[in-house]
Design an enzyme around this catalytic site. Structure first.
Site, PDB file in Angstrom:
ATOM      1  N   SER A 250       0.830  -1.152   0.056  1.00  0.00           N
ATOM      2  CA  SER A 250       0.094  -0.150  -0.009  1.00  0.00           C
ATOM      3  C   SER A 250       0.927   1.313  -0.099  1.00  0.00           C
ATOM      4  CB  SER A 250      -0.718  -0.011   1.131  1.00  0.00           C
ATOM      5  OG  SER A 250      -0.066   0.592   2.234  1.00  0.00           O
ATOM      6  N   LYS A 251       0.246   2.267  -0.408  1.00  0.00           N
ATOM      7  CA  LYS A 251       0.996   3.332  -0.426  1.00  0.00           C
ATOM      8  C   LYS A 251       1.342   4.126   0.688  1.00  0.00           C
ATOM      9  CE  LYS A 251       0.139   8.111  -2.156  1.00  0.00           C
ATOM     10  NZ  LYS A 251      -0.731   9.050  -2.686  1.00  0.00           N
ATOM     11  N   ARG A 252       0.400   3.753   1.892  1.00  0.00           N
ATOM     12  CA  ARG A 252       0.800   4.237   3.190  1.00  0.00           C
ATOM     13  C   ARG A 252       2.029   3.509   3.764  1.00  0.00           C
ATOM     14  NH1 ARG A 252      -3.147   2.243   6.472  1.00  0.00           N
ATOM     15  NH2 ARG A 252      -4.263   2.181   4.774  1.00  0.00           N
TER      16      ARG A 252
ATOM     17  N   GLY B 121       4.706   3.059   2.098  1.00  0.00           N
ATOM     18  CA  GLY B 121       5.864   3.175   1.117  1.00  0.00           C
ATOM     19  C   GLY B 121       6.056   2.654  -0.124  1.00  0.00           C
TER      20      GLY B 121
END
Ligand code: GLU
Length: 493
Positions: A252-254, A256
């Site tokens: 996920s983007k969160r 990284g």
């Protein structure tokens, strides 16, 4: 002839796992000479991000996942932005109202919250169908009137068991406890994903819905909608999660995870990305690791998609990218690879000719993991390096020598190398001279090579020395050796 689609929501970021949901349907369509469709699911205006659609388009075009119908290219089902297809969803909603399977719901959100809390306090599963408003029993004309006043429209579900087949996950079934009165059309008149995708997949004659497993839990509600609308459903191909490199979390983007465009900007080749991502959770049962797009189209099969999560591994992606860089150079030639490198050279390379840059590329390409490595790995070909004597003298092969000894070795090397006349300054002659120098100086190859390499590049790595010397040119190479020698002598004094 299969018809598949990629149906992203423009929320600003397509991570690697998402891209796989575009690649697989693309391959499925192409191998049957079918059509691949790009539809933008933008009905959730709260999640909308400016520029997100452009990012999706950039990613797909970069990977060569060209769509046959969809935004920008048009097609028989245009428009392909869901926000522009409002009337179509209203038509299907009307059908459900007429069949007694949809009702307007004026219940305020606070009250819905209360239902949720009280069910949880009672330890019973929260199901909206247990809290239906009285409007749910009105006749269609009344329903229409209230709905047009601007309240959400809900599906009137029936508690039922469902059994269905998923091409990846196998035969699945659920009990009545998961069927519920989902929202079909929101207060703002736009449909929910749950409703819109069913209408669109049907209208667009999609044969295979390929998407992440996160939609599996909603399947009973989707099946109920297909039933209520009296339409056939497509085949379902649910893709397991792509896990982050570490732990058990989804990529996920969160956490990284980079987007596909980030990798593009680093100098990952689209061929490598396509190759890597297709094989992330799919294999053809052989040991083969490098596949061209055509091979993937030919060999991909839904039946060999793994039904367990795949783990993203950047090292492997970069390794495959290195393989692709070499493949393009070796099979298609230096020019073919050079064309891809335009934006990846150090600024100092701007004033050099294409020819010189191609020479540099041809001796360094087999060390590149990403094309962006050119920026750091080739600087010394375009500007004299800063002389860093500490770097030189602390080298593990050189620390046993004094600065004077190193200077002397450089002097002997210059004397020998400058005996090669300009017209004979080629890799073979340089290699011969270097070989003679070992005998003459009594040094080991690693010692003399390290010295000459560092003295002319001050870089941690460089291609084979005779090739580097050849590309840098006689004058430049000898002058760098002399400068480093002078620096060593001055340092000593
Ligand atoms: N719009 C959904 C998403 O971006 C797509 C799901 C689907 O492919 O049906 O997650």
């Amino acid at each position: 002839m299969f018809r598949t689609r990629f149906a992203p929501s423009p929320t600003g970021y397509i991570h690697i796992g998402n891209v796989r949901s575009a690649i697989y349907p693309y391959l499925i369509a192409k191998q049957s000479d079918g059509k691949f469709i790009l539809r933008i699911e933008d009905t959730d205006q709260k999640r909308y991000t400016a520029g997100a659609t452009e990012l999706i388009v950039e990613t797909l075009r970069w990977l060569g996942l060209n769509w046959d119908e969809g935004i920008e290219v048009g097609g028989p089902n245009a428009p392909y932005f869901q926000s522009e297809r409002k009337e179509l969803y209203q038509k299907y909603a009307l059908d459900l109202i007429k069949k007694g399977r949809a009702y307007p719901d004026p219940t305020p959100p606070e009250t819905i919250d209360e239902y949720r809390k009280s069910d949880s306090a009672k330890k019973i599963p929260y199901l909206y169908r247990n809290h239906r408003p009285e409007e749910s029993n009105l006749p269609p004309e009344e329903i229409l009137k209230i709905w047009h006043e601007g309240v959400p429209l809900r599906f009137k579900s029936e508690p039922k068991n469902y059994e269905w087949h998923d091409e990846v996950m196998g035969d699945l079934k659920t009990g009545p406890e998961v069927c519920d009165d989902i929202i079909l059309i929101k207060k703002d008149g736009l449909p929910t994903y749950n409703f819109a995708h069913i209408v669109d997949d049907y209208e667009m004659r999609i044969t295979h819905v390929v998407r992440g497993v996160e939609y599996l839990s909603s399947m009973p509600n989707y099946l109920a909608l297909y039933e209520a609308l009296e339409i056939d459903h497509p085949k379902f191909v649910s893709l397991p999660h792509v896990l982050a490199e570490q732990g058990n979390k989804k990529l996920s983007k969160r956490d990284g995870a980079k987007s596909a465009v980030d990798y593009k900007n680093d100098g990952v080749l689209p061929e490598a990305m396509l190759n890597y991502l297709t094989c992330l959770g799919w294999n053809d049962g052989t040991e083969q690791e490098i596949y061209t797009k055509d091979e993937l189209i030919e060999k991909f099969s839904i039946s060999r998609i793994q039904n367990s999560s795949a783990r993203f591994n950047e090292t492997k992606l970069l390794w495959q990218n290195g393989m692709w860089i070499r493949k393009i150079f070796d099979e298609d030639g230096c020019d073919a690879l050079y064309e891809r490198t335009t934006s990846f050279w150090p600024e100092t390379a701007d004033s050099y000719s294409d020819d010189y840059r191609k020479q540099v590329l041809s001796i360094i390409y087999d060390r590149l993991k990403v094309l962006g490595d050119l920026k750091t790995m080739t600087e010394y070909f375009f500007a004299s390096p800063n002389i860093d004597l500490d770097f030189l003298t602390s080298n593990k092969f050189l620390k046993k020598f004094s600065e004077q000894e190193l200077a002397d070795l450089l002097r002997i090397s210059v004397d020998r190398l400058q005996k090669i006349p300009e017209e004979n300054w080629n890799p073979d002659k340089i290699q011969n001279a270097l070989n003679e120098l070992f005998t003459e100086t009594g040094t080991k190859p690693a010692e003399l090579f390290s010295l000459i390499r560092i003295a002319t590049s001050f870089a941690p790595f460089s291609p084979a020395l005779h090739l580097t010397a050849h590309v840098l040119g006689r004058e430049n190479f000898l002058s760098r050796l002399n400068s480093t020698r002078s620096a060593l002598i001055n340092d000593e004094n």
